[in-house]
Write a protein that holds these residues in place. Structure first.
Motif, mmCIF file in Angstrom:
data_model
loop_
_atom_site.group_PDB
_atom_site.id
_atom_site.type_symbol
_atom_site.label_atom_id
_atom_site.label_comp_id
_atom_site.label_asym_id
_atom_site.label_seq_id
_atom_site.Cartn_x
_atom_site.Cartn_y
_atom_site.Cartn_z
ATOM 1 N N TYR A 120 0.843 -1.189 0.000
ATOM 2 C CA TYR A 120 0.000 0.000 0.000
ATOM 3 C C TYR A 120 0.883 1.245 0.000
ATOM 4 C CZ TYR A 120 -3.908 -3.064 1.133
ATOM 5 O OH TYR A 120 -4.864 -4.051 1.099
ATOM 6 N N THR A 121 0.530 2.202 -0.843
ATOM 7 C CA THR A 121 1.261 3.457 -0.909
ATOM 8 C C THR A 121 0.285 4.607 -0.748
ATOM 9 O OG1 THR A 121 1.007 3.843 -3.295
ATOM 10 C CG2 THR A 121 2.771 2.340 -2.611
ATOM 11 N N GLU A 122 0.822 5.824 -0.736
ATOM 12 C CA GLU A 122 -0.039 7.001 -0.625
ATOM 13 C C GLU A 122 -0.978 7.125 -1.821
ATOM 14 O OE1 GLU A 122 2.500 10.344 -0.147
ATOM 15 O OE2 GLU A 122 3.041 9.854 1.928
ATOM 16 N N LYS A 123 -0.575 6.516 -2.944
ATOM 17 C CA LYS A 123 -1.398 6.589 -4.153
ATOM 18 C C LYS A 123 -2.253 5.343 -4.339
ATOM 19 C CE LYS A 123 1.820 9.636 -6.575
ATOM 20 N NZ LYS A 123 2.647 9.831 -7.793
ATOM 21 N N GLY A 124 -2.247 4.461 -3.353
ATOM 22 C CA GLY A 124 -3.047 3.253 -3.447
ATOM 23 C C GLY A 124 -2.180 2.010 -3.518
ATOM 24 N N PRO A 125 -2.806 0.832 -3.660
ATOM 25 C CA PRO A 125 -2.052 -0.419 -3.680
ATOM 26 C C PRO A 125 -1.240 -0.582 -4.961
ATOM 27 C CG PRO A 125 -4.367 -0.843 -4.125
ATOM 28 C CD PRO A 125 -4.259 0.601 -3.753
ATOM 29 N N VAL A 126 -0.094 -1.231 -4.829
ATOM 30 C CA VAL A 126 0.788 -1.507 -5.961
ATOM 31 C C VAL A 126 1.159 -2.987 -5.943
ATOM 32 C CG1 VAL A 126 3.040 -1.057 -7.024
ATOM 33 C CG2 VAL A 126 1.758 0.825 -5.957
ATOM 34 N N GLY A 127 0.925 -3.673 -7.049
ATOM 35 C CA GLY A 127 1.306 -5.077 -7.151
ATOM 36 C C GLY A 127 2.802 -5.217 -7.352
ATOM 37 N N LEU A 128 3.397 -6.224 -6.731
ATOM 38 C CA LEU A 128 4.843 -6.419 -6.786
ATOM 39 C C LEU A 128 5.261 -7.586 -7.669
ATOM 40 C CD1 LEU A 128 5.622 -5.832 -2.993
ATOM 41 C CD2 LEU A 128 5.678 -4.171 -4.868
ATOM 42 N N LEU A 129 4.302 -8.253 -8.307
ATOM 43 C CA LEU A 129 4.615 -9.383 -9.187
ATOM 44 C C LEU A 129 4.479 -8.935 -10.642
ATOM 45 C CD1 LEU A 129 2.693 -12.235 -7.314
ATOM 46 C CD2 LEU A 129 5.155 -11.727 -7.213
ATOM 47 N N GLN A 130 5.275 -7.982 -11.030
ATOM 48 C CA GLN A 130 5.125 -7.369 -12.346
ATOM 49 C C GLN A 130 6.066 -7.994 -13.370
ATOM 50 O OE1 GLN A 130 5.403 -3.095 -11.947
ATOM 51 N NE2 GLN A 130 3.975 -3.041 -10.241
ATOM 52 N N GLY A 131 5.806 -7.695 -14.649
ATOM 53 C CA GLY A 131 6.688 -8.123 -15.717
ATOM 54 C C GLY A 131 6.557 -9.579 -16.107
ATOM 55 N N LYS A 132 5.411 -10.194 -15.838
ATOM 56 C CA LYS A 132 5.184 -11.597 -16.163
ATOM 57 C C LYS A 132 3.981 -11.728 -17.094
ATOM 58 C CE LYS A 132 6.734 -12.619 -11.468
ATOM 59 N NZ LYS A 132 8.093 -13.093 -11.791
ATOM 60 N N LYS A 133 4.062 -12.662 -18.018
ATOM 61 C CA LYS A 133 2.951 -12.936 -18.912
ATOM 62 C C LYS A 133 2.134 -14.093 -18.350
ATOM 63 C CE LYS A 133 0.263 -13.013 -22.458
ATOM 64 N NZ LYS A 133 -0.744 -11.958 -22.644
ATOM 65 N N VAL A 134 0.815 -13.927 -18.310
ATOM 66 C CA VAL A 134 -0.076 -14.943 -17.757
ATOM 67 C C VAL A 134 -1.057 -15.410 -18.827
ATOM 68 C CG1 VAL A 134 -1.759 -15.481 -15.953
ATOM 69 C CG2 VAL A 134 0.092 -13.848 -15.481
ATOM 70 N N TYR A 135 -1.205 -16.727 -18.929
ATOM 71 C CA TYR A 135 -2.201 -17.335 -19.815
ATOM 72 C C TYR A 135 -3.152 -18.146 -18.944
ATOM 73 C CZ TYR A 135 1.367 -16.409 -23.396
ATOM 74 O OH TYR A 135 2.307 -15.820 -24.219
ATOM 75 N N VAL A 136 -4.436 -17.892 -19.062
ATOM 76 C CA VAL A 136 -5.435 -18.617 -18.277
ATOM 77 C C VAL A 136 -6.325 -19.421 -19.219
ATOM 78 C CG1 VAL A 136 -7.328 -18.447 -16.633
ATOM 79 C CG2 VAL A 136 -5.411 -16.838 -16.486
ATOM 80 N N PHE A 137 -6.325 -20.746 -19.033
ATOM 81 C CA PHE A 137 -7.165 -21.635 -19.827
ATOM 82 C C PHE A 137 -8.348 -22.068 -18.967
ATOM 83 C CE2 PHE A 137 -3.382 -21.564 -22.235
ATOM 84 C CZ PHE A 137 -3.723 -21.901 -23.539
ATOM 85 N N THR A 138 -9.533 -21.602 -19.358
ATOM 86 C CA THR A 138 -10.724 -21.937 -18.589
ATOM 87 C C THR A 138 -11.448 -23.119 -19.225
ATOM 88 O OG1 THR A 138 -12.313 -20.542 -19.788
ATOM 89 C CG2 THR A 138 -10.973 -19.479 -18.072
ATOM 90 N N ALA A 139 -12.339 -23.696 -18.458
ATOM 91 C CA ALA A 139 -13.260 -24.726 -18.955
ATOM 92 C C ALA A 139 -14.600 -24.447 -18.293
ATOM 93 C CB ALA A 139 -12.755 -26.121 -18.602
ATOM 94 N N ARG A 140 -15.669 -24.312 -19.121
ATOM 95 C CA ARG A 140 -16.958 -23.878 -18.608
ATOM 96 C C ARG A 140 -18.070 -24.712 -19.222
ATOM 97 N NH1 ARG A 140 -16.348 -17.366 -19.580
ATOM 98 N NH2 ARG A 140 -15.038 -16.898 -17.776
ATOM 99 N N GLY A 141 -19.004 -25.114 -18.386
ATOM 100 C CA GLY A 141 -20.120 -25.911 -18.872
ATOM 101 C C GLY A 141 -21.044 -25.127 -19.774
ATOM 102 N N GLY A 142 -21.223 -23.845 -19.470
ATOM 103 C CA GLY A 142 -22.057 -22.971 -20.281
ATOM 104 C C GLY A 142 -21.215 -21.966 -21.038
ATOM 105 N N VAL A 143 -21.888 -20.978 -21.616
ATOM 106 C CA VAL A 143 -21.209 -19.913 -22.354
ATOM 107 C C VAL A 143 -21.390 -18.619 -21.578
ATOM 108 C CG1 VAL A 143 -21.129 -18.601 -24.501
ATOM 109 C CG2 VAL A 143 -21.564 -21.067 -24.562
ATOM 110 N N TYR A 144 -20.279 -18.044 -21.147
ATOM 111 C CA TYR A 144 -20.330 -16.855 -20.293
ATOM 112 C C TYR A 144 -19.563 -15.671 -20.865
ATOM 113 C CZ TYR A 144 -22.027 -20.253 -16.926
ATOM 114 O OH TYR A 144 -22.760 -21.225 -16.311
ATOM 115 N N SER A 145 -18.799 -15.884 -21.932
ATOM 116 C CA SER A 145 -18.022 -14.783 -22.495
ATOM 117 C C SER A 145 -18.885 -13.837 -23.321
ATOM 118 C CB SER A 145 -16.885 -15.335 -23.363
ATOM 119 O OG SER A 145 -17.403 -16.105 -24.438
ATOM 120 N N HIS A 146 -20.077 -14.274 -23.700
ATOM 121 C CA HIS A 146 -21.017 -13.430 -24.429
ATOM 122 C C HIS A 146 -22.419 -14.024 -24.253
ATOM 123 C CE1 HIS A 146 -19.895 -16.672 -27.243
ATOM 124 N NE2 HIS A 146 -21.150 -16.569 -27.683
ATOM 125 N N GLY A 147 -23.410 -13.267 -24.633
ATOM 126 C CA GLY A 147 -24.781 -13.758 -24.520
ATOM 127 C C GLY A 147 -25.415 -13.476 -23.176
#
Length: 203
Positions: A120-147
């Motif tokens: 936490y800083t005077e300007k708000g919270p700052v994440g310290l795990l920076q500079g990394k690329k993240v890929y998230v592979f989901t699996a969903r029974g229904g369709v939630y990205s649209h509709g």
């Protein structure tokens, strides 16, 4: 040489689409013999939910912790070190009741530590795990990205918020949806995911 953290959050050790598809992506992403892969499987290695002792240790200054508190922090320290060491993070994250698995939430609770992975800083919270690329592979029974069900997607929205809070804001989501809608829908969804992977990592 780069380091990749592969995090599987499915409660299923077999028959998991998120596990299979994130694994296929990892196989293409990791250059044989040139990348270090850290495997963290929350089905095979469940992370316990936070308890009072561990939370108390989080908020005790390092020079004032008891031996028991240091022991209580060992798992959290290990999980954080895995994330810190990674240049890229590949996550298999199926949807459970519109959000993530309870085991994944437990992992997040151990990794999200004030003064370690965010501050936490005077300007708000700052994440310290920076500079990394993240890929998230989901699996969903229904369709939630649209509709009509998009308003019930607390899955991607939560992960973007909490990972971004930690500094992991460069995230690509690959959704495999409609897995509860019959064999044809499953085949179509898996094929679409594999097509997306080919676009992300062209030969």
């Amino acid at each position: 040489m780069s380091t990749i953290l592969h995090l599987n959050t499915s409660i299923r050790s077999s028959g998991s689409h998120s596990r299979t598809l994130s694994g296929e992506f990892l196989g293409k992403l990791a250059a044989q013999g040139k990348d270090v892969v850290i495997e963290r499987d929350l089905a095979g290695q469940p992370v316990p939910h936070l308890d009072e002792a561990t939370m108390g240790a989080f908020f005790t200054p390092a020079d004032k912790r008891s031996p028991a508190q240091n022991q209580a922090l060992e798992l959290s320290d290990t999980l954080i070190a895995e994330v810190q060491a990674a240049d890229s993070i590949v996550i298999g994250a199926p949807m459970y009741n519109f959000s993530i698995s309870s085991g994944f939430k437990a992992w997040i609770d151990h990794v999200a530590r004030a003064g370690v992975t965010f501050k936490y800083t005077e300007k708000g919270p700052v994440g310290l795990l920076q500079g990394k690329k993240v890929y998230v592979f989901t699996a969903r029974g229904g369709v939630y990205s649209h509709g009509p069900a998009v308003s019930m997607d607390f899955h991607e929205t939560y992960l973007r918020a909490v990972l971004g809070f930690l500094g992991l804001s460069d995230i690509t989501f690959v959704h495999t949806e409609g897995l509860g809608m019959g064999e044809e829908a499953v085949n179509r969804a898996v094929a679409q995911t594999r097509s997306t992977v080919a676009e992300l990592l062209p030969a």
